[in-house]
Design a protein around this motif. Structure first.
Motif, PDB file in Angstrom:
ATOM      1  N   PHE A 231    -132.185 -20.101 -82.498  1.00 27.29           N
ATOM      2  CA  PHE A 231    -131.643 -20.758 -83.677  1.00 27.29           C
ATOM      3  C   PHE A 231    -132.379 -20.368 -84.956  1.00 27.29           C
ATOM      4  CE2 PHE A 231    -129.283 -23.479 -80.782  1.00 27.29           C
ATOM      5  CZ  PHE A 231    -128.108 -23.660 -81.494  1.00 27.29           C
ATOM      6  N   ALA A 232    -133.479 -19.654 -84.831  1.00 26.29           N
ATOM      7  CA  ALA A 232    -134.132 -19.111 -86.025  1.00 26.29           C
ATOM      8  C   ALA A 232    -133.378 -17.908 -86.567  1.00 26.29           C
ATOM      9  CB  ALA A 232    -135.571 -18.723 -85.696  1.00 26.29           C
ATOM     10  N   ASP A 233    -132.519 -17.306 -85.734  1.00 24.18           N
ATOM     11  CA  ASP A 233    -131.770 -16.108 -86.141  1.00 24.18           C
ATOM     12  C   ASP A 233    -130.448 -16.082 -85.379  1.00 24.18           C
ATOM     13  OD1 ASP A 233    -131.068 -13.699 -87.244  1.00 24.18           O
ATOM     14  OD2 ASP A 233    -132.440 -12.491 -86.033  1.00 24.18           O
ATOM     15  N   ILE A 234    -129.611 -17.069 -85.638  1.00 20.08           N
ATOM     16  CA  ILE A 234    -128.383 -17.240 -84.856  1.00 20.08           C
ATOM     17  C   ILE A 234    -127.444 -16.057 -85.018  1.00 20.08           C
ATOM     18  CG2 ILE A 234    -127.057 -18.458 -86.624  1.00 20.08           C
ATOM     19  CD1 ILE A 234    -127.225 -19.473 -82.931  1.00 20.08           C
ATOM     20  N   GLY A 235    -127.543 -15.345 -86.137  1.00 26.53           N
ATOM     21  CA  GLY A 235    -126.668 -14.198 -86.364  1.00 26.53           C
ATOM     22  C   GLY A 235    -126.966 -13.015 -85.475  1.00 26.53           C
ATOM     23  N   ASN A 236    -128.115 -13.034 -84.805  1.00 27.91           N
ATOM     24  CA  ASN A 236    -128.478 -11.944 -83.898  1.00 27.91           C
ATOM     25  C   ASN A 236    -128.505 -12.395 -82.441  1.00 27.91           C
ATOM     26  OD1 ASN A 236    -128.807  -9.641 -85.610  1.00 27.91           O
ATOM     27  ND2 ASN A 236    -130.648 -10.606 -86.454  1.00 27.91           N
ATOM     28  N   ALA A 237    -127.680 -13.366 -82.106  1.00 28.65           N
ATOM     29  CA  ALA A 237    -127.496 -13.734 -80.701  1.00 28.65           C
ATOM     30  C   ALA A 237    -126.913 -12.534 -79.957  1.00 28.65           C
ATOM     31  CB  ALA A 237    -126.576 -14.928 -80.590  1.00 28.65           C
TER      32      ALA A 237
ATOM     33  N   SER B  78    -141.436 -22.558 -78.526  1.00 25.75           N
ATOM     34  CA  SER B  78    -140.815 -21.327 -78.997  1.00 25.75           C
ATOM     35  C   SER B  78    -141.653 -20.709 -80.111  1.00 25.75           C
ATOM     36  CB  SER B  78    -139.402 -21.636 -79.508  1.00 25.75           C
ATOM     37  OG  SER B  78    -138.888 -20.583 -80.288  1.00 25.75           O
ATOM     38  N   SER B  79    -141.872 -19.422 -80.038  1.00 26.31           N
ATOM     39  CA  SER B  79    -142.679 -18.750 -81.059  1.00 26.31           C
ATOM     40  C   SER B  79    -141.995 -18.757 -82.417  1.00 26.31           C
ATOM     41  CB  SER B  79    -142.985 -17.315 -80.635  1.00 26.31           C
ATOM     42  OG  SER B  79    -141.797 -16.573 -80.467  1.00 26.31           O
ATOM     43  N   SER B  80    -140.675 -18.900 -82.438  1.00 23.77           N
ATOM     44  CA  SER B  80    -139.949 -18.947 -83.713  1.00 23.77           C
ATOM     45  C   SER B  80    -139.920 -20.343 -84.314  1.00 23.77           C
ATOM     46  CB  SER B  80    -138.512 -18.451 -83.512  1.00 23.77           C
ATOM     47  OG  SER B  80    -137.739 -19.422 -82.814  1.00 23.77           O
ATOM     48  N   GLY B  81    -140.311 -21.337 -83.541  1.00 22.89           N
ATOM     49  CA  GLY B  81    -140.256 -22.710 -84.001  1.00 22.89           C
ATOM     50  C   GLY B  81    -138.873 -23.329 -83.935  1.00 22.89           C
ATOM     51  N   LYS B  82    -137.936 -22.614 -83.298  1.00 24.42           N
ATOM     52  CA  LYS B  82    -136.569 -23.105 -83.137  1.00 24.42           C
ATOM     53  C   LYS B  82    -136.166 -23.038 -81.662  1.00 24.42           C
ATOM     54  CE  LYS B  82    -135.536 -23.964 -87.475  1.00 24.42           C
ATOM     55  NZ  LYS B  82    -135.166 -25.325 -87.963  1.00 24.42           N
ATOM     56  N   VAL B  83    -135.079 -23.722 -81.333  1.00 28.28           N
ATOM     57  CA  VAL B  83    -134.591 -23.769 -79.955  1.00 28.28           C
ATOM     58  C   VAL B  83    -134.174 -22.373 -79.485  1.00 28.28           C
ATOM     59  CG1 VAL B  83    -132.661 -24.565 -78.525  1.00 28.28           C
ATOM     60  CG2 VAL B  83    -133.898 -26.186 -79.969  1.00 28.28           C
ATOM     61  N   LEU B  84    -134.534 -22.050 -78.245  1.00 29.29           N
ATOM     62  CA  LEU B  84    -134.074 -20.844 -77.561  1.00 29.29           C
ATOM     63  C   LEU B  84    -133.086 -21.259 -76.474  1.00 29.29           C
ATOM     64  CD1 LEU B  84    -137.529 -19.075 -77.004  1.00 29.29           C
ATOM     65  CD2 LEU B  84    -135.925 -18.677 -78.883  1.00 29.29           C
TER      66      LEU B  84
ATOM     67  N   GLU C 276    -131.441 -28.753 -85.027  1.00 26.83           N
ATOM     68  CA  GLU C 276    -132.381 -29.822 -85.333  1.00 26.83           C
ATOM     69  C   GLU C 276    -133.555 -29.871 -84.367  1.00 26.83           C
ATOM     70  OE1 GLU C 276    -128.955 -30.509 -85.111  1.00 26.83           O
ATOM     71  OE2 GLU C 276    -128.804 -30.220 -87.279  1.00 26.83           O
ATOM     72  N   GLY C 277    -133.459 -29.131 -83.262  1.00 22.72           N
ATOM     73  CA  GLY C 277    -134.563 -29.079 -82.311  1.00 22.72           C
ATOM     74  C   GLY C 277    -134.320 -29.848 -81.035  1.00 22.72           C
ATOM     75  N   ASN C 278    -133.144 -30.422 -80.847  1.00 18.62           N
ATOM     76  CA  ASN C 278    -132.835 -31.152 -79.618  1.00 18.62           C
ATOM     77  C   ASN C 278    -132.466 -30.194 -78.495  1.00 18.62           C
ATOM     78  OD1 ASN C 278    -132.905 -33.966 -80.665  1.00 18.62           O
ATOM     79  ND2 ASN C 278    -131.228 -33.211 -81.958  1.00 18.62           N
ATOM     80  N   ILE C 279    -132.876 -30.533 -77.288  1.00 13.60           N
ATOM     81  CA  ILE C 279    -132.405 -29.851 -76.080  1.00 13.60           C
ATOM     82  C   ILE C 279    -131.983 -30.923 -75.079  1.00 13.60           C
ATOM     83  CG2 ILE C 279    -133.870 -27.833 -76.457  1.00 13.60           C
ATOM     84  CD1 ILE C 279    -135.689 -28.820 -74.198  1.00 13.60           C
ATOM     85  N   ALA C 280    -130.955 -30.614 -74.286  1.00 16.50           N
ATOM     86  CA  ALA C 280    -130.451 -31.648 -73.369  1.00 16.50           C
ATOM     87  C   ALA C 280    -129.688 -31.016 -72.215  1.00 16.50           C
ATOM     88  CB  ALA C 280    -129.547 -32.629 -74.117  1.00 16.50           C
ATOM     89  N   TRP C 281    -129.571 -31.810 -71.151  1.00 18.55           N
ATOM     90  CA  TRP C 281    -128.746 -31.457 -69.989  1.00 18.55           C
ATOM     91  C   TRP C 281    -128.084 -32.724 -69.477  1.00 18.55           C
ATOM     92  CZ3 TRP C 281    -130.825 -33.446 -65.180  1.00 18.55           C
ATOM     93  CH2 TRP C 281    -129.956 -33.269 -64.089  1.00 18.55           C
TER      94      TRP C 281
END
Length: 809
Positions: A748-754, A262-268, A447-452
């Motif tokens: 998650f770098a800008d959760i307020g703008n989801a 991710s270019s933001s360094g956070k989970v998308l 925290e950077g985790n992704i899962a399914w």
């Protein structure tokens, strides 16, 4: 003449006054976004601010008060939708819609969703100490407070529905219907069994069935009597689609991207659930803030917890797993006793219970439900089952085995845990609580985790059992169920690829076992994978554009095979121009494209000419739009020796693939000329592929002019990422039946703008400005913010509703 003149004047003013009265009444019924109510059921005051799309932002000092307010505002917008959902699950539609829905009521009575709801409520709500119990009860108190104090929805008045309080059992009725709507077996199994038993294995084996060992885009994992039976069950599937007053789930997309991709360094995170389009919208959005919780969720009408949502720290979503959780058994009846069946070497008695179905305008229907060891009889000669047949000589009952009915439902606890989990491990524990239906649960966190996790209670049948067919209930060989522990469910946590995606495609094997199911074609999955791999770093705009992508790379592969076969066919100049449009099509489904217009009209002609002679009209039109057939498009077209190409109605000759292709092409060209004219520049996909969200009352014309949302042209198509699905037929038009019921994207770098968008709006009231105020945004591929910042919300909001606690005064 004077008398006539005065009569006309009086009539005019009476009509005028009646019209004014109706308008005042309609205006009165609008939801209250500004105001106050007093309640002794609250411990503290609750503030609700509505944004420009009527999304409630609920601020409370504790969760119980927040959930009370949620129940009230949810009911204010969607009480009729809640009513429909609980009535479907309970088998109580005939009470308000009449005799046309008796057989649907019989089906749901036979499946005993009411019994499961009662047992689940009794087991899991015997007390009220647990947090999930308290919040559920608070939500129900809020709904019931609105029933007591609020306005009566127009549908209740027109249909004569009495307002009655909601209970915990109603919550389970609603979740039970959701579990049933995931079931593909009702549409698929009767036809595949008909093909195998009536036409034989050569026909059956030429189809691409529900799951396969072939390579493809799998979800990666880390660590004659029968003919009548088939027709009757297919008829029930058709009846459900035509008459149910609520939406049926059909699929979904979701993908999650790790921080290092991710270019933001956070989970998308992205999720769009594919559900039958309807008015009102399926999802209701709400934002809740109270000490210890900041939650934004998508809520199902009458269900207290969001099935899709996010907090400041984590997000979760879902797609349909499409696993097989519903099997049919053919029972062997005792010719001397209709209340017995043969099983494991002896005659056994059906267990029986009586159901009384109230029917509007006529006497109650007394319906006896019979159960074998496999499940309820849904079809038999004595017409006990909900599926009737016309041949009185038929004596083979069919029973239904369903995972959902094998235990009490833990849906409420699981959904509570989803929105109250604090880390990856707690989310995995929540996933393990979902017994049915099967869901792909998607996850990402700050925290950077992704899962399914593939959720649901999964199982194995005995080796050699083909669950795609109707099973033999008499000898016990197909009965043995091996339940798998949740640890053996497919899953993937923090993969080395840096992303996870699900598109109802087949999960990879676990311990060499491929999970049986009704998986979607790989079109969406392959395209999602292609786009995720296109750039080393992805951003939130990539997520939003991906959700709108309308290109199918697998349709192009199929088109190329078709064009190679059609190339030698003799064509006049007009046919040549049609062929060139098809040949040059790149797989996109944008509004101005003419390629999909030719492609789908040809495909409809081709498979109708290929398969309707063997299947008959009803079975063909039910089967053509299911996953088995969609998976079989390319396989059939590549197989020039398949028996399907022969028209069994022409007994003196055997047709070939080339002949059927040529015939279908000529028919397609003629259809195009008749429907759209000769100017190819006017054959726009947007002219034939349109969306109109329907309301149950609008099925009675001219009420469609009042209750239906406006019709809009829309991009996308069958099994594109922007999956705007339609029935494949030869009418020349492809109105959208199902599609994304919302599109959620967040960083998650800008959760307020989801961001998100609905295909309609928040309100279930046709006269409300928020009934379909998001439709134009949705059709144009735009989004709106999911606000979570209180200062911004209060600055933008002009609507404030106060729930005043009488205890706090």
């Amino acid at each position: 003449m004077k008398a006539l003149k005065w009569i006309l004047i009086v009539l005019f003013f009476l009509i005028l006054l009646s019209g004014i009265g109706v308008l005042f009444w309609l205006h009165y019924l609008l939801p209250d976004y500004n105001g106050k109510i007093n309640s002794n059921l609250l411990s503290k005051d609750v503030d609700v601010y509505y944004d420009n799309y009527a999304i409630p932002h609920i601020y409370a000092q504790n969760e119980n008060d927040a959930w009370f307010a949620l129940g009230y505002v949810h009911a204010q917008e969607r009480l009729f939708q809640m009513e429909m959902l609980r009535r479907v699950g309970a088998g109580r539609l005939s009470e308000i819609f009449g005799a046309d829905l008796i057989n649907i009521d019989k089906l749901f009575r036979a499946l005993d969703i009411s019994g499961i709801a009662h047992r689940s409520a009794e087991k899991y709500f015997s007390g009220s100490d647990s947090a999930y119990q308290q919040l559920t009860l608070s939500y129900l108190k809020g709904i019931n407070s609105y029933i007591d104090k609020g306005k009566t929805p127009v549908e209740f008045t027109l249909l004569g529905i009495p307002k009655t309080k909601f209970t915990v059992e109603d919550v389970y009725l609603i979740s039970g219907y959701m579990g049933f709507s995931f079931t593909e077996a009702l549409r698929s199994d009767p036809v595949t069994d008909f093909i195998a038993t009536h036409w034989g294995l050569p026909y059956y084996n030429d189809l691409a069935h529900h799951y396969t060992s072939d390579l493809g885009a799998r979800i990666p994992v880390s660590n004659q009597r029968d003919t009548i039976i088939h027709s009757a069950i297919v008829a029930m599937s058709k009846l459900l689609k035509e008459k149910l007053p609520v939406s049926i789930w059909s699929g979904s997309n979701s993908w999650v991207v790790a921080p290092w991709r991710s270019s933001s360094g956070k989970v998308l995170f992205e999720n769009d659930t594919h559900i039958g389009h309807a008015s009102p919208s399926v999802w209701y959005e709400a934002h809740i803030e109270c000490p210890g919780l900041s939650l934004y969720g998508n809520f199902l009408a009458g269900f207290p917890f969001p099935l899709i949502g996010h907090t400041q720290e984590r997000a979760w979503g879902m797609t349909m797993l499409e696993n097989d959780d519903f099997n049919f058994y053919k029972e062997k009846p005792n010719p001397a006793n209709e209340n017995q069946y043969w099983h494991n070497g002896e005659w056994k008695d059906y267990t029986q219970r009586q159901e009384i179905i109230k029917v509007k305008g006529q006497q109650d229907v007394v319906y006896t439900v019979k159960n074998s060891v496999h499940g309820p009889v849904i079809f038999d000669n004595q017409l006990h089952g909900p599926v009737k047949q016309m041949d009185s000589t038929l004596t083979v009952p069919v029973t239904a085995w369903w995972v959902y009915s094998q235990q009490e439902a833990r849906t409420v606890q699981a959904a509570y845990r989803l929105c109250h989990s604090h880390n990856l491990n707690e989310m995995a524990e929540a996933a393990a609580m979902i017994d049915a239906p099967g869901i792909n649960l998607m996850y990402g966190d700050k925290e950077g985790n992704i899962a399914w996790w593939a959720t649901g209670r999964l199982y194995k049948l005995p080796e050699g059992t083909d669950e795609r067919l109707l099973l033999d209930g008499s000898n016990g060989k197909d009965d043995s169920i091996t339940w798998l522990p949740f640890s053996e469910n497919p899953k993937c946590v923090n993969p080395v690829t840096g992303f996870i995606y699900t598109a109802n495609n087949q999960p990879d094997s676990v311990n060499g076992f491929l999970l049986p199911g009704y998986y979607a074609p790989n079109d969406r999955a392959e395209r999602i994978l292609q786009l995720l791999q296109r750039k080393p770093l992805l951003n939130i705009d990539d997520m939003r554009l991906m959700a709108l992508d309308d290109t199918s790379i697998l349709k192009v592969e199929l088109k190329n095979v078709i064009c190679n076969i059609l190339e030698p066919v003799r064509k006049d100049s007009f046919e040549t121009s049609v062929f060139n449009i098809l040949k040059n099509w790149k797989g996109s489904h944008s509004l101005d494209d003419n390629g999909p217009v030719v492609f789908y009209n040809f495909l409809a002609e081709l498979f109708q000419n290929t398969m309707e002679d063997e299947l008959g009209y009803e079975r063909y039109h039910e089967f053509i739009n299911g996953h088995t057939m969609k998976n079989s498009y390319l396989r059939l077209c590549l197989n020039d020796s398949s028996l399907w190409w022969d028209n069994v109605l022409t007994r003196d000759r055997r047709e070939t693939r080339s002949e059927i292709m040529e015939k279908s092409f000529h028919s397609c060209v003629q259809l195009i000329k008749n429907k759209y004219g000769s100017d190819a520049a006017k054959w726009h996909w947007g002219n034939v592929h349109t969306l109109q969200c329907a309301h149950i009352l609008g099925r009675q014309k001219p009420l469609d002019k009042i209750f239906y949302a406006p019709k809009v042209a829309i991009a996308g198509g069958n099994e594109t990422i922007n999956s705007q699905g339609f029935a494949l037929d030869t009418t020349g038009f492809f109105p959208v039946i199902y599609g994304p019921a919302m599109r959620v994207t967040l960083d998650f770098a800008d959760i307020g703008n989801a961001t998100s968008v609905l295909p309609g709006g928040q309100s279930g009231y046709f006269y409300s400005p928020h009934y379909h105020d998001q439709l134009k945004l949705y059709a144009a591929g735009k989004y709106r913010p999911m606000l979570m910042n209180r200062k911004e919300i209060e600055r933008l909001s002009k609507k404030h509703f106060l729930f005043k606690s009488q205890k706090s005064e």
